[in-house]
Design a protein around this motif. Sequence first.
Motif, PDB file in Angstrom:
ATOM      1  N   LEU A  34       1.006  -1.091  -0.119  1.00 28.96           N
ATOM      2  CA  LEU A  34       0.031  -0.087   0.065  1.00 28.96           C
ATOM      3  C   LEU A  34       1.005   1.216  -0.070  1.00 28.96           C
ATOM      4  CD1 LEU A  34      -2.495  -1.077   2.678  1.00 28.96           C
ATOM      5  CD2 LEU A  34      -2.756  -1.283   0.071  1.00 28.96           C
ATOM      6  N   SER A  35       0.454   2.188  -0.851  1.00 26.31           N
ATOM      7  CA  SER A  35       1.189   3.364  -0.815  1.00 26.31           C
ATOM      8  C   SER A  35       0.927   4.433   0.183  1.00 26.31           C
ATOM      9  CB  SER A  35       0.992   4.051  -2.424  1.00 26.31           C
ATOM     10  OG  SER A  35       0.041   4.582  -2.401  1.00 26.31           O
ATOM     11  N   THR A  36       1.888   4.769   0.794  1.00 21.67           N
ATOM     12  CA  THR A  36       1.546   5.866   1.877  1.00 21.67           C
ATOM     13  C   THR A  36       2.319   7.250   1.588  1.00 21.67           C
ATOM     14  OG1 THR A  36       3.475   5.122   3.077  1.00 21.67           O
ATOM     15  CG2 THR A  36       1.319   4.012   3.607  1.00 21.67           C
ATOM     16  N   HIS A  37       1.754   8.270   1.985  1.00 21.52           N
ATOM     17  CA  HIS A  37       1.995   9.616   1.643  1.00 21.52           C
ATOM     18  C   HIS A  37       2.128  10.398   3.035  1.00 21.52           C
ATOM     19  CE1 HIS A  37       1.706   8.885  -2.687  1.00 21.52           C
ATOM     20  NE2 HIS A  37       0.772   8.313  -2.509  1.00 21.52           N
ATOM     21  N   PHE A  38       3.145  11.100   3.191  1.00 24.85           N
ATOM     22  CA  PHE A  38       3.292  11.779   4.529  1.00 24.85           C
ATOM     23  C   PHE A  38       3.622  13.336   4.053  1.00 24.85           C
ATOM     24  CE2 PHE A  38       4.986   7.542   5.642  1.00 24.85           C
ATOM     25  CZ  PHE A  38       4.052   7.274   6.623  1.00 24.85           C
ATOM     26  N   ASN A  39       3.142  13.787   2.788  1.00 32.74           N
ATOM     27  CA  ASN A  39       3.275  15.093   2.536  1.00 32.74           C
ATOM     28  C   ASN A  39       2.166  15.324   1.345  1.00 32.74           C
ATOM     29  OD1 ASN A  39       4.304  13.751   0.165  1.00 32.74           O
ATOM     30  ND2 ASN A  39       6.463  14.729   0.695  1.00 32.74           N
ATOM     31  N   ASN A  40       2.090  16.295   0.818  1.00 31.30           N
ATOM     32  CA  ASN A  40       1.161  16.651  -0.338  1.00 31.30           C
ATOM     33  C   ASN A  40       1.541  16.064  -1.555  1.00 31.30           C
ATOM     34  OD1 ASN A  40      -0.528  17.937   1.489  1.00 31.30           O
ATOM     35  ND2 ASN A  40       0.582  19.838   1.441  1.00 31.30           N
ATOM     36  N   ASN A  41       2.475  15.474  -1.727  1.00 33.73           N
ATOM     37  CA  ASN A  41       3.208  15.049  -3.141  1.00 33.73           C
ATOM     38  C   ASN A  41       2.290  13.439  -3.166  1.00 33.73           C
ATOM     39  OD1 ASN A  41       4.406  14.197  -5.286  1.00 33.73           O
ATOM     40  ND2 ASN A  41       6.323  14.009  -4.628  1.00 33.73           N
ATOM     41  N   TYR A  42       1.485  13.401  -4.184  1.00 34.29           N
ATOM     42  CA  TYR A  42       0.840  12.278  -4.509  1.00 34.29           C
ATOM     43  C   TYR A  42       1.408  11.503  -5.576  1.00 34.29           C
ATOM     44  CZ  TYR A  42      -2.352  13.890  -0.707  1.00 34.29           C
ATOM     45  OH  TYR A  42      -2.781  14.014   0.907  1.00 34.29           O
ATOM     46  N   ASP A  43       2.452  11.712  -6.050  1.00 32.69           N
ATOM     47  CA  ASP A  43       2.923  11.020  -7.147  1.00 32.69           C
ATOM     48  C   ASP A  43       3.349   9.502  -6.686  1.00 32.69           C
ATOM     49  OD1 ASP A  43       2.744  13.378  -8.622  1.00 32.69           O
ATOM     50  OD2 ASP A  43       4.562  13.934  -8.173  1.00 32.69           O
ATOM     51  N   TYR A  44       3.046   8.653  -7.770  1.00 29.44           N
ATOM     52  CA  TYR A  44       3.410   7.273  -7.545  1.00 29.44           C
ATOM     53  C   TYR A  44       4.947   7.005  -7.153  1.00 29.44           C
ATOM     54  CZ  TYR A  44       2.946   2.282  -7.645  1.00 29.44           C
ATOM     55  OH  TYR A  44       2.855   0.994  -7.288  1.00 29.44           O
ATOM     56  N   PHE A  45       5.732   7.584  -7.962  1.00 27.92           N
ATOM     57  CA  PHE A  45       7.432   7.555  -7.609  1.00 27.92           C
ATOM     58  C   PHE A  45       7.770   8.892  -7.308  1.00 27.92           C
ATOM     59  CE2 PHE A  45       6.321   4.641 -11.204  1.00 27.92           C
ATOM     60  CZ  PHE A  45       6.689   3.514 -10.628  1.00 27.92           C
ATOM     61  N   ASN A  46       8.802   8.823  -6.508  1.00 22.54           N
ATOM     62  CA  ASN A  46       9.445   9.966  -5.876  1.00 22.54           C
ATOM     63  C   ASN A  46      10.503  10.276  -7.013  1.00 22.54           C
ATOM     64  OD1 ASN A  46      10.132  12.151  -4.496  1.00 22.54           O
ATOM     65  ND2 ASN A  46      10.868  10.943  -2.750  1.00 22.54           N
ATOM     66  N   HIS A  47      10.212  10.835  -8.431  1.00 29.46           N
ATOM     67  CA  HIS A  47      11.208  11.173  -9.371  1.00 29.46           C
ATOM     68  C   HIS A  47      10.953  12.134 -10.173  1.00 29.46           C
ATOM     69  CE1 HIS A  47      13.610  10.537 -13.010  1.00 29.46           C
ATOM     70  NE2 HIS A  47      14.440   9.682 -12.206  1.00 29.46           N
ATOM     71  N   ARG A  48      11.895  13.017 -10.338  1.00 27.75           N
ATOM     72  CA  ARG A  48      11.492  14.496 -11.162  1.00 27.75           C
ATOM     73  C   ARG A  48      10.739  14.253 -12.580  1.00 27.75           C
ATOM     74  NH1 ARG A  48      16.299  18.631 -13.106  1.00 27.75           N
ATOM     75  NH2 ARG A  48      14.629  19.947 -13.957  1.00 27.75           N
ATOM     76  N   TYR A  49      10.870  13.232 -13.102  1.00 29.25           N
ATOM     77  CA  TYR A  49      10.397  12.965 -14.571  1.00 29.25           C
ATOM     78  C   TYR A  49       9.279  11.874 -14.519  1.00 29.25           C
ATOM     79  CZ  TYR A  49      13.907  16.009 -16.109  1.00 29.25           C
ATOM     80  OH  TYR A  49      14.913  17.080 -16.367  1.00 29.25           O
ATOM     81  N   GLN A  50       8.170  12.200 -14.284  1.00 30.31           N
ATOM     82  CA  GLN A  50       6.839  11.222 -14.085  1.00 30.31           C
ATOM     83  C   GLN A  50       6.270  11.399 -15.360  1.00 30.31           C
ATOM     84  OE1 GLN A  50       5.361  10.040 -10.671  1.00 30.31           O
ATOM     85  NE2 GLN A  50       6.334  11.299  -9.505  1.00 30.31           N
ATOM     86  N   GLY A  51       5.602  10.315 -15.704  1.00 29.72           N
ATOM     87  CA  GLY A  51       4.568  10.442 -16.618  1.00 29.72           C
ATOM     88  C   GLY A  51       4.390   9.230 -17.551  1.00 29.72           C
ATOM     89  N   ILE A  52       3.738   9.079 -18.481  1.00 29.57           N
ATOM     90  CA  ILE A  52       3.294   8.126 -19.574  1.00 29.57           C
ATOM     91  C   ILE A  52       3.953   8.183 -20.898  1.00 29.57           C
ATOM     92  CG2 ILE A  52       1.602   6.667 -20.648  1.00 29.57           C
ATOM     93  CD1 ILE A  52      -0.414   7.664 -18.306  1.00 29.57           C
ATOM     94  N   PRO A  53       5.025   7.335 -21.107  1.00 30.25           N
ATOM     95  CA  PRO A  53       5.788   7.679 -22.433  1.00 30.25           C
ATOM     96  C   PRO A  53       4.583   7.596 -23.400  1.00 30.25           C
ATOM     97  CG  PRO A  53       6.279   5.576 -21.183  1.00 30.25           C
ATOM     98  CD  PRO A  53       5.316   6.127 -20.457  1.00 30.25           C
ATOM     99  N   LYS A  54       5.088   8.449 -24.575  1.00 30.21           N
ATOM    100  CA  LYS A  54       4.275   8.364 -25.794  1.00 30.21           C
ATOM    101  C   LYS A  54       4.769   7.161 -26.530  1.00 30.21           C
ATOM    102  CE  LYS A  54       3.720  13.209 -26.105  1.00 30.21           C
ATOM    103  NZ  LYS A  54       3.880  14.558 -26.850  1.00 30.21           N
TER     104      LYS A  54
END
Length: 54
Positions: A34-54
Motif C-alpha cells: 500500500l502506498s503511503t504519503h506523508f506530504n502533499n506529493n501524491y505522485d506514485y514515484f519520487n522522481h523528477r520526471y514522471q509520466g506516461i511515455p508516448k
Amino acid sequence: MFIRILIPAFCKKYITKHWNMDLIKFPIDFLRTLSTHFNNNYDYFNHRYQGIPK
C-alpha cells in the motif's frame, strides 16, 4: 490499536472479494504494497520526471 480499526474498515471487503480469504487468515505483508504519503506529493514515484511515455 489504531491499525485494528483501519484494516477492517478499508481492506476487509477487498480481501474477501478478490482473494476469497478471511481477514484473519490473510498475511499482513500486503500492507507493504500500500502506498503511503506523508506530504502533499501524491505522485506514485519520487522522481523528477514522471509520466506516461508516448
